[in-house]
Motif scaffolding. Structure first.
Motif, mmCIF file in Angstrom:
data_model
loop_
_atom_site.group_PDB
_atom_site.id
_atom_site.type_symbol
_atom_site.label_atom_id
_atom_site.label_comp_id
_atom_site.label_asym_id
_atom_site.label_seq_id
_atom_site.Cartn_x
_atom_site.Cartn_y
_atom_site.Cartn_z
ATOM 1 N N SER A 1 -12.168 14.658 3.570
ATOM 2 C CA SER A 1 -12.945 15.410 4.555
ATOM 3 C C SER A 1 -12.430 16.851 4.539
ATOM 4 C CB SER A 1 -12.774 14.793 5.947
ATOM 5 O OG SER A 1 -11.477 15.033 6.446
ATOM 6 N N PRO A 2 -13.088 17.752 5.264
ATOM 7 C CA PRO A 2 -12.587 19.132 5.310
ATOM 8 C C PRO A 2 -11.184 19.248 5.897
ATOM 9 C CG PRO A 2 -14.872 19.041 6.036
ATOM 10 C CD PRO A 2 -14.423 17.636 5.901
ATOM 11 N N ASN A 3 -10.673 18.192 6.549
ATOM 12 C CA ASN A 3 -9.321 18.228 7.119
ATOM 13 C C ASN A 3 -8.253 17.693 6.167
ATOM 14 O OD1 ASN A 3 -10.313 19.193 9.604
ATOM 15 N ND2 ASN A 3 -10.859 17.107 10.227
ATOM 16 N N GLY A 4 -8.652 17.226 4.989
ATOM 17 C CA GLY A 4 -7.651 16.738 4.046
ATOM 18 C C GLY A 4 -8.150 15.554 3.247
ATOM 19 N N THR A 5 -7.313 15.112 2.318
ATOM 20 C CA THR A 5 -7.640 14.006 1.422
ATOM 21 C C THR A 5 -6.529 12.968 1.481
ATOM 22 O OG1 THR A 5 -8.850 15.499 -0.040
ATOM 23 C CG2 THR A 5 -8.203 13.362 -0.952
ATOM 24 N N THR A 6 -6.912 11.684 1.492
ATOM 25 C CA THR A 6 -5.953 10.582 1.525
ATOM 26 C C THR A 6 -6.221 9.650 0.349
ATOM 27 O OG1 THR A 6 -5.862 10.681 3.945
ATOM 28 C CG2 THR A 6 -5.012 8.681 2.891
ATOM 29 N N PHE A 7 -5.154 9.338 -0.395
ATOM 30 C CA PHE A 7 -5.217 8.368 -1.492
ATOM 31 C C PHE A 7 -4.528 7.082 -1.045
ATOM 32 C CE2 PHE A 7 -6.023 12.231 -3.769
ATOM 33 C CZ PHE A 7 -6.819 11.872 -4.849
ATOM 34 N N PHE A 8 -5.224 5.936 -1.222
ATOM 35 C CA PHE A 8 -4.647 4.625 -0.947
ATOM 36 C C PHE A 8 -4.471 3.902 -2.283
ATOM 37 C CE2 PHE A 8 -7.174 5.834 2.707
ATOM 38 C CZ PHE A 8 -6.363 5.537 3.792
ATOM 39 N N ILE A 9 -3.204 3.641 -2.680
ATOM 40 C CA ILE A 9 -2.930 2.888 -3.909
ATOM 41 C C ILE A 9 -2.444 1.508 -3.490
ATOM 42 C CG2 ILE A 9 -1.689 2.811 -6.089
ATOM 43 C CD1 ILE A 9 -1.726 6.080 -4.264
ATOM 44 N N VAL B 1 0.833 -1.200 0.000
ATOM 45 C CA VAL B 1 0.000 0.000 0.000
ATOM 46 C C VAL B 1 0.870 1.253 0.000
ATOM 47 C CG1 VAL B 1 -1.861 1.242 1.158
ATOM 48 C CG2 VAL B 1 -1.784 -1.246 1.279
ATOM 49 N N LEU B 2 0.557 2.171 -0.910
ATOM 50 C CA LEU B 2 1.160 3.510 -0.939
ATOM 51 C C LEU B 2 0.081 4.493 -0.505
ATOM 52 C CD1 LEU B 2 3.194 5.747 -1.693
ATOM 53 C CD2 LEU B 2 2.402 5.525 -4.066
ATOM 54 N N LEU B 3 0.362 5.253 0.571
ATOM 55 C CA LEU B 3 -0.599 6.223 1.120
ATOM 56 C C LEU B 3 -0.036 7.620 0.921
ATOM 57 C CD1 LEU B 3 -2.483 6.052 4.488
ATOM 58 C CD2 LEU B 3 -1.146 8.066 3.938
ATOM 59 N N ILE B 4 -0.824 8.499 0.316
ATOM 60 C CA ILE B 4 -0.442 9.903 0.137
ATOM 61 C C ILE B 4 -1.580 10.746 0.685
ATOM 62 C CG2 ILE B 4 0.152 11.708 -1.512
ATOM 63 C CD1 ILE B 4 1.244 9.529 -3.358
ATOM 64 N N ALA B 5 -1.301 11.544 1.741
ATOM 65 C CA ALA B 5 -2.344 12.309 2.428
ATOM 66 C C ALA B 5 -1.929 13.766 2.539
ATOM 67 C CB ALA B 5 -2.612 11.725 3.816
ATOM 68 N N ASP B 6 -2.863 14.669 2.247
ATOM 69 C CA ASP B 6 -2.602 16.102 2.401
ATOM 70 C C ASP B 6 -3.503 16.664 3.490
ATOM 71 O OD1 ASP B 6 -5.164 17.166 1.333
ATOM 72 O OD2 ASP B 6 -4.486 16.292 -0.546
ATOM 73 N N GLN B 7 -3.241 17.906 3.867
ATOM 74 C CA GLN B 7 -4.034 18.603 4.884
ATOM 75 C C GLN B 7 -4.776 19.781 4.266
ATOM 76 O OE1 GLN B 7 -1.168 19.572 7.942
ATOM 77 N NE2 GLN B 7 -1.249 17.516 8.850
ATOM 78 N N GLY B 8 -5.263 19.551 3.049
ATOM 79 C CA GLY B 8 -6.019 20.586 2.367
ATOM 80 C C GLY B 8 -7.448 20.666 2.845
ATOM 81 N N SER B 9 -8.280 21.345 2.056
ATOM 82 C CA SER B 9 -9.686 21.539 2.439
ATOM 83 C C SER B 9 -10.584 20.405 1.982
ATOM 84 C CB SER B 9 -10.200 22.856 1.844
ATOM 85 O OG SER B 9 -10.051 22.855 0.432
#
Length: 523
Positions: free
Chosen positions: A508-516, A455-463
Motif C-alpha cells: 500500500s502507499p504506507n509500505g510493503t510487507t513480505f510473508f515467507i 513465518v518470516l515477515l519483513i515490512a518496510d514503510q516505503g511508498s
C-alpha cells in the motif's frame, strides 16, 4: 419437617411487643417482633409470605404509619392474601377504622386488647392459614394427578392414532406398490429414452460393450466420425483404445479421465480422456465407454509451452546481454586507450578493468543462482538464530542511512534450511526494504509460528509497489531501481522454491510487507 407458622407483631413500643408475645405464646407458631413499618417491609422481602398466618399492626408508629405500611405490603402480590389486624390505643374514630379496612386490614382492635379474644382471633387465622396450606397442597397434588391423567390420555390417543395410521398404511400398501411399479416402469422407459438421445447426440465418443466378452453393442455418431469405424464393429471385440504404455484397456476396468490413444480407420493416432462405467441394459451387464478427444488441445498446449519457453529465453538473453554489455564496453574502451597511448597508464586503469570484470562475473553468478536444480544443503536450523546473527549488519546499514530496524522473534521450531541461502534471502529482502524507505523509516522483521508453517515477515514503510508491478515481482531482470540487475528478488524466489516455501506480498502507499512461509515438515 414442616415450616413453623409465623405471626408478625409490629409495634414501636417494646413493652407492647412483650405483651403480645406473652398472650400468643404457643408451640404451634412463632411470634416475630418488629418495631417499625420499615423493618416489617424488609422482613417480608426476605421471608416467604406463605409461612405468615397473620400480621398484628400498630397504627401509630414513627416513620411509616401502620396504614402506610399496609398499603405498601398489599402492593406486593405475594403478600396480598396475608390477614392484617390493626391494634391501636389512639386512632379510635370511625374514620380511622374505615381507613384501616380500606387499606386492606381484616380487623381493627382497640387497646387494651382482651387477651383471650385476641388469642382466639389469632388461633382462628392460624387454623385458616393451615387449612389453606392443606388445600393448596391438595390442589397441587390434584393438579399433578390431572396432568398425569391428561398425559396418559394423550399417550392413549397417540397410540390409537398410530394404530389407525398403521391400518391405513396396511390397507394402502398394495395400492401404493402397484402405483410404484407403474411409475417405475414409466421412469425406466423415460430414462432409456433420455439415455438413447444423449447417447446418439453426445459430442463425446461413446460405445456400449457387453460383459464379459467386450463385444460392441452400439456406438454413437461421434465415435463413428472420430474413429471412422461404424456398424462394422458391432458384434466384434475390436479394441481401439490404448493407454500411454500402448496397453489395451483391461476387461471391466472402471477408469476416470484416463489418457488413452486410439487409431482411426485411416491410421491416424489421436488422444482422448476415457471414462468407463458399468451399466445395466435389459438385465445384462455392459461397459459404457465415454471418451473426449483432446488431440487438438494437446497440440495447442504444446505449442503455447514452446512459445512461452522461447519468449522466456529471449527475455533472459536480452537481460544478460544488457547487463554484461556495460562492463564489457568499459573494458574495451580502456584496451583501446592502452593501444593508442603509453603503457604507463596501465597501472592506473587495470583495477577499474578488473572491477568491471568482477561485476560481469557477479551478474553471471547471480543468474546461475536462479537455477532450480542448484544443490541446496538443508539441515535442521533455527531461523531466529540466522536472523540474529545478521541483525548487527542490517542495523549498521540502517544507521548509516538514517533509518531504524525493529525485530520481534517469536518461538519457532527448527526447520530444514540452507544457512547460506537463507542469509542471502534475508539480506536481499532487508536491503531492498531499507532502500525503499526515506530517512526516519522503520524496517520490521518478525517471526512466528502458524499451525503448518514458520513465518518470516519483513515490512518496510516505503511508498509501496505499484499494482501493475506486483505480478512481475520475482521475474528475472525486472527492477524498478536505476542501477539494479533485477536478479536479487528473483534469487529470493528461487531460494524459497528450493525450500518449498511461499512468498506473499501486501503493498500500500504506507509500505510493503513480505510473508515467507516455510513448511514445518519437509516435503
Amino acid at each position: 419437617m414442616e415450616q413453623q407458622v409465623k405471626i408478625l407483631a409490629v409495634d414501636d413500643r417494646y413493652e407492647n411487643l412483650l405483651a403480645l408475645n406473652s398472650i400468643l405464646a404457643s408451640s404451634s407458631y412463632d411470634v416475630i417482633s418488629l418495631q417499625s413499618g420499615e423493618e416489617a417491609l424488609r422482613y417480608l422481602l426476605k421471608e416467604p409470605a406463605d409461612h405468615i398466618a397473620v400480621i398484628l399492626m400498630d397504627v401509630q408508629m414513627p416513620g411509616l404509619s401502620g396504614f402506610e405500611t399496609v398499603e405498601l405490603i398489599k402492593q406486593r402480590k405475594a403478600c396480598q392474601d396475608i390477614p392484617i389486624i390493626f391494634l391501636t390505643a389512639l386512632s379510635t374514630s370511625i374514620e380511622h377504622v374505615l381507613r384501616g379496612y380500606h387499606v386492606g386490614s381484616i380487623d381493627y382492635l382497640f387497646k387494651p386488647v382482651h387477651p383471650k379474644m385476641l388469642r382466639m382471633k389469632v388461633d382462628g387465622f392460624v387454623n385458616m392459614h393451615l387449612n389453606h396450606q392443606k388445600l393448596k397442597a391438595q390442589s397441587e397434588l390434584l393438579h399433578k394427578r390431572t396432568l398425569d391423567l391428561e398425559e396418559t390420555n394423550r399417550k392413549l390417543a397417540e397410540a390409537e392414532e398410530k394404530l389407525i395410521e398403521q391400518n391405513l398404511l396396511l390397507e394402502n400398501w398394495v395400492e401404493e406398490r402397484t402405483s410404484e411399479l407403474v411409475d417405475a416402469h414409466e421412469k425406466l422407459m423415460n430414462s432409456q429414452e433420455h439415455f438413447k438421445k444423449m447417447f446418439i447426440l453426445s459430442p463425446s465418443l461413446m460405445a456400449i460393450r457387453r460383459l464379459p466378452d467386450l463385444t460392441y453393442l452400439d456406438v454413437n455418431e461421434s465415435w463413428k466420425q472420430h474413429t471412422g469405424y461404424g456398424d462394422e464393429v458391432i458384434g466384434t471385440a475390436l479394441n481401439l483404445l490404448r493407454d500411454d504404455l500402448n496397453n489395451s484397456t483391461k476387461y471391466g476396468d472402471i477408469v476416470r479421465n484416463e489418457k488413452v490413444r486410439y487409431v482411426t480407420k485411416s491410421g491416424d493416432i489421436r488422444t482422448a480422456l476415457l471414462s468407463t462405467e458399468i451399466i445395466d441394459i435389459e438385465d445384462e451387464n455392459c461397459l459404457l465407454h465415454v471418451a473426449v478427444d483432446i488431440t487438438e488441445s494437446l497440440r495447442f498446449e504444446t505449442e503455447m509451452a514452446r512459445l512461452a519457453q522461447l519468449n522466456l529465453v529471449g527475455e533472459m538473453a536480452a537481460g544478460i546481454a544488457h547487463e554484461i554489455r556495460n562492463p564489457m564496453t568499459t573494458i574495451r574502451g580502456f584496451l583501446q586507450l592502452f593501444q593508442e597511448n603509453d603503457r604507463h597508464m596501465q597501472k592506473e586503469y587495470i583495477p577499474i578493468m578488473l572491477e568491471e570484470l568482477d561485476r560481469a562475473n557477479d551478474i553471471i553468478t547471480e543468474y546461475l543462482s536462479l537455477a532450480k536444480n542448484k544443490q541446496s544443503y538443508q539441515r535442521p536450523e533455527s531461523i531466529n538464530r540466522i536472523i540474529e546473527s545478521l541483525l548487527p549488519l542490517i542495523q549498521a546499514e540502517a544507521v548509516m542511512s538514517g533509518k531504524h530496524v525493529n525485530g520481534q522473534f517469536g518461538y519457532c521450531p527448527e526447520i530444514q534450511l540452507d544457512d547460506k541461502e537463507m542469509r542471502q534471502l534475508i539480506l536481499n529482502m532487508c536491503m531492498n526494504g531499507l532502500e525503499a524507505m526515506s530517512i526516519g523509516g522503520t524496517l520490521s522483521i518478525e517471526t512466528y509460528q502458524e499451525p503448518e508453517h514458520v513465518v518470516l515477515l519483513i515490512a518496510d514503510q516505503g511508498s509501496g509497489i505499484k499494482t501493475e508491478h506486483l505480478e512481475k515481482l520475482g521475474r528475472p531482470f525486472f527492477t524498478t531501481k536505476d542501477e539494479g540487475t533485477g536478479l536479487g528478488l528473483a534469487i529470493c524466489y528461487s531460494i524459497a522454491a528450493r525450500h518449498h516455501a511461499t512468498i506473499e506480498v501486501s503493498s500500500s502507499p504506507n509500505g510493503t510487507t513480505f510473508f515467507i512461509r516455510f513448511p514445518l515438515h519437509s516435503k
